[in-house]
Design an enzyme around this catalytic site. Sequence first.
Site, PDB file in Angstrom:
ATOM      1  N   LYS A 124       1.022  -1.388   0.062  1.00 38.06           N
ATOM      2  CA  LYS A 124       0.062   0.194  -0.363  1.00 38.06           C
ATOM      3  C   LYS A 124       0.727   1.733  -0.026  1.00 38.06           C
ATOM      4  O   LYS A 124       0.483   2.022  -0.516  1.00 38.06           O
ATOM      5  CB  LYS A 124      -0.630  -0.135   0.834  1.00 38.06           C
ATOM      6  N   LYS A 142      -1.217 -13.996  -8.809  1.00 42.25           N
ATOM      7  CA  LYS A 142      -1.623 -14.930  -8.526  1.00 42.25           C
ATOM      8  C   LYS A 142      -3.005 -14.271  -8.222  1.00 42.25           C
ATOM      9  O   LYS A 142      -3.338 -12.937  -8.885  1.00 42.25           O
ATOM     10  CB  LYS A 142      -1.205 -14.572  -6.559  1.00 42.25           C
ATOM     11  N   LYS A 196      -8.797 -10.348  -5.179  1.00 43.28           N
ATOM     12  CA  LYS A 196      -9.576  -9.691  -5.350  1.00 43.28           C
ATOM     13  C   LYS A 196      -8.525  -8.044  -6.154  1.00 43.28           C
ATOM     14  O   LYS A 196      -9.707  -7.343  -6.588  1.00 43.28           O
ATOM     15  CB  LYS A 196     -10.119  -9.460  -4.122  1.00 43.28           C
TER      16      LYS A 196
HETATM   17  P1  TYM Z   1      -7.273 -14.088   3.418  1.00 45.15           P
HETATM   18  O1  TYM Z   1      -8.800 -13.718   3.394  1.00 45.15           O
HETATM   19  O2  TYM Z   1      -6.647 -12.966   1.988  1.00 45.15           O
HETATM   20  O3  TYM Z   1      -7.159 -15.801   2.448  1.00 45.15           O
HETATM   21  C1  TYM Z   1      -8.052 -17.010   2.862  1.00 45.15           C
HETATM   22  C2  TYM Z   1      -6.933 -17.819   2.909  1.00 45.15           C
HETATM   23  O4  TYM Z   1      -6.891 -18.336   0.835  1.00 45.15           O
HETATM   24  C3  TYM Z   1      -5.619 -17.957   0.462  1.00 45.15           C
HETATM   25  N1  TYM Z   1      -5.727 -17.638  -0.665  1.00 45.15           N
HETATM   26  C4  TYM Z   1      -4.849 -17.896  -2.001  1.00 45.15           C
HETATM   27  N2  TYM Z   1      -4.617 -19.390  -1.968  1.00 45.15           N
HETATM   28  C5  TYM Z   1      -3.821 -19.413  -3.213  1.00 45.15           C
HETATM   29  N3  TYM Z   1      -3.557 -18.990  -4.022  1.00 45.15           N
HETATM   30  C6  TYM Z   1      -4.622 -17.491  -3.731  1.00 45.15           C
HETATM   31  N4  TYM Z   1      -4.421 -17.004  -5.238  1.00 45.15           N
HETATM   32  C7  TYM Z   1      -5.050 -17.118  -2.289  1.00 45.15           C
HETATM   33  N5  TYM Z   1      -5.682 -16.320  -2.436  1.00 45.15           N
HETATM   34  C8  TYM Z   1      -5.995 -16.458  -1.450  1.00 45.15           C
HETATM   35  C9  TYM Z   1      -5.055 -17.124   1.377  1.00 45.15           C
HETATM   36  O5  TYM Z   1      -3.421 -17.435   1.397  1.00 45.15           O
HETATM   37  C10 TYM Z   1      -5.671 -17.775   2.853  1.00 45.15           C
HETATM   38  O6  TYM Z   1      -5.533 -18.861   3.330  1.00 45.15           O
HETATM   39  N6  TYM Z   1      -4.528 -12.918   6.989  1.00 45.15           N
HETATM   40  C11 TYM Z   1      -5.409 -14.178   6.464  1.00 45.15           C
HETATM   41  C12 TYM Z   1      -7.213 -14.354   7.494  1.00 45.15           C
HETATM   42  C13 TYM Z   1      -5.990 -14.548   8.402  1.00 45.15           C
HETATM   43  C14 TYM Z   1      -5.220 -15.663   8.766  1.00 45.15           C
HETATM   44  C15 TYM Z   1      -5.616 -15.898  10.520  1.00 45.15           C
HETATM   45  C16 TYM Z   1      -5.196 -16.739   8.272  1.00 45.15           C
HETATM   46  C17 TYM Z   1      -6.969 -13.844   9.316  1.00 45.15           C
HETATM   47  N7  TYM Z   1      -6.333 -13.972  10.790  1.00 45.15           N
HETATM   48  C18 TYM Z   1      -4.607 -16.557  11.084  1.00 45.15           C
HETATM   49  C19 TYM Z   1      -4.420 -17.798   9.000  1.00 45.15           C
HETATM   50  C20 TYM Z   1      -3.993 -17.759  10.550  1.00 45.15           C
HETATM   51  C21 TYM Z   1      -6.151 -13.613   5.256  1.00 45.15           C
HETATM   52  O7  TYM Z   1      -6.456 -12.684   4.939  1.00 45.15           O
HETATM   53  O8  TYM Z   1      -6.434 -14.412   3.785  1.00 45.15           O
END
Ligand code: TYM
Length: 338
Positions: free
Chosen positions: A122, A201, A204
């Site tokens: 960002k 990748k 969104k």
């Molecule tokens: P988030 O909501 O962005 O994504 C959720 C999960 O989807 C995976 N992911 C992907 N994996 C492979 N290829 C992709 N293109 C792709 N896009 C998304 C993400 O790696 C994720 O596992 N910070 C986290 C949410 C979170 C969390 C936590 C995760 C909050 N607290 C504690 C684990 C443990 C997040 O923003 O994921």
Amino acid sequence: MPTDSPSAPAQPARVLSGIQPTGRFHWGNYFGAIRQYIELQAAGDAYYFIADLHALTTVREPDRLRSFVHDAAVDLLALGLDPARATLFVQSDVPEVTELTWLLMTVCPMGLLERCHAYKDKKTRGLPADAGLFAYPVLMSADILAYDATLVPVGEDQVQHIEVCRDLAGSFNHLYGDVFTLPAPRLVAGGGRVPGTDGQKMSKSYHNTIEVFEELPAQKKKIMRITTDSRPVEEPKDPDDDHLFALYSLMADEADVQRMAELYRRGGFGYGEVKKALVEAADAFFADARARRAELEADPERIAAVLTDGAARAREQAGRVLMRARQACGLTPAGRQS
Ligand code: TYM
């Protein structure tokens, strides 16, 4: 009992992961993370949550946030998450985690957060970042540590945050004794990076997603618009170097994937054919989940009950860890239970 060796054979894994309700789940979420959640719940000690506190850094309309949280729960259950085997809850229903976030904040160097990619990206793009986004990995660390998690199934983009979590847990333990269990990330075989419609990748923020439960005609349109190169039809191509093939191989049967790989190596096919095959494969792959989703959608009380029950179970666990942390750092007299 805290440990630094999450893979020690004597200790079964405590699985935990979270997913943000910032819109509908896409194929990256499913193939990078959700599919692992379902697989890992079989061991019976898994916690999964909908990260609404994290989503607050981007979703600013209360009604949208509420409906995204509801949709996330319905989608996860439709995709196979089983509340009898795993605890499913909403992050903000466990206030213990926000208190733990503060304790971790006090051992967190600014430099560690400045290096984290969400904030750094960002800043590099010249966009304003709030303190919530900056401290995001600390909240995520508390999410993980509050449940004594040893294994965190995620996609590749979250690995850096789990390293931050290990650092913070290590610093806290160093200062106050063995309070936290150190977790390890778990990625799908092949690395955990699902490509989007443009080959970057899937995310969104890149506007290159295909949603799991998108209406089929809209989904088909997106698939038919996946970018491809302009090499002539007859030229042989390397399947391992093509994001369209990568997506196809996530959901087609093994035999069909082999046949498609052969076709690539031989040449003499158009990408349009591959796209049509992908439309069919995706339709078949998610057909059962779509049907389950329709049933669940008609039963909002059931969804609410699952989340209420999940929150109670999660709070019990997080409460124990928080008490351990409070006592260790001197906030609660040693020996007091609540
Ligand atoms: P988030 O909501 O962005 O994504 C959720 C999960 O989807 C995976 N992911 C992907 N994996 C492979 N290829 C992709 N293109 C792709 N896009 C998304 C993400 O790696 C994720 O596992 N910070 C986290 C949410 C979170 C969390 C936590 C995760 C909050 N607290 C504690 C684990 C443990 C997040 O923003 O994921």
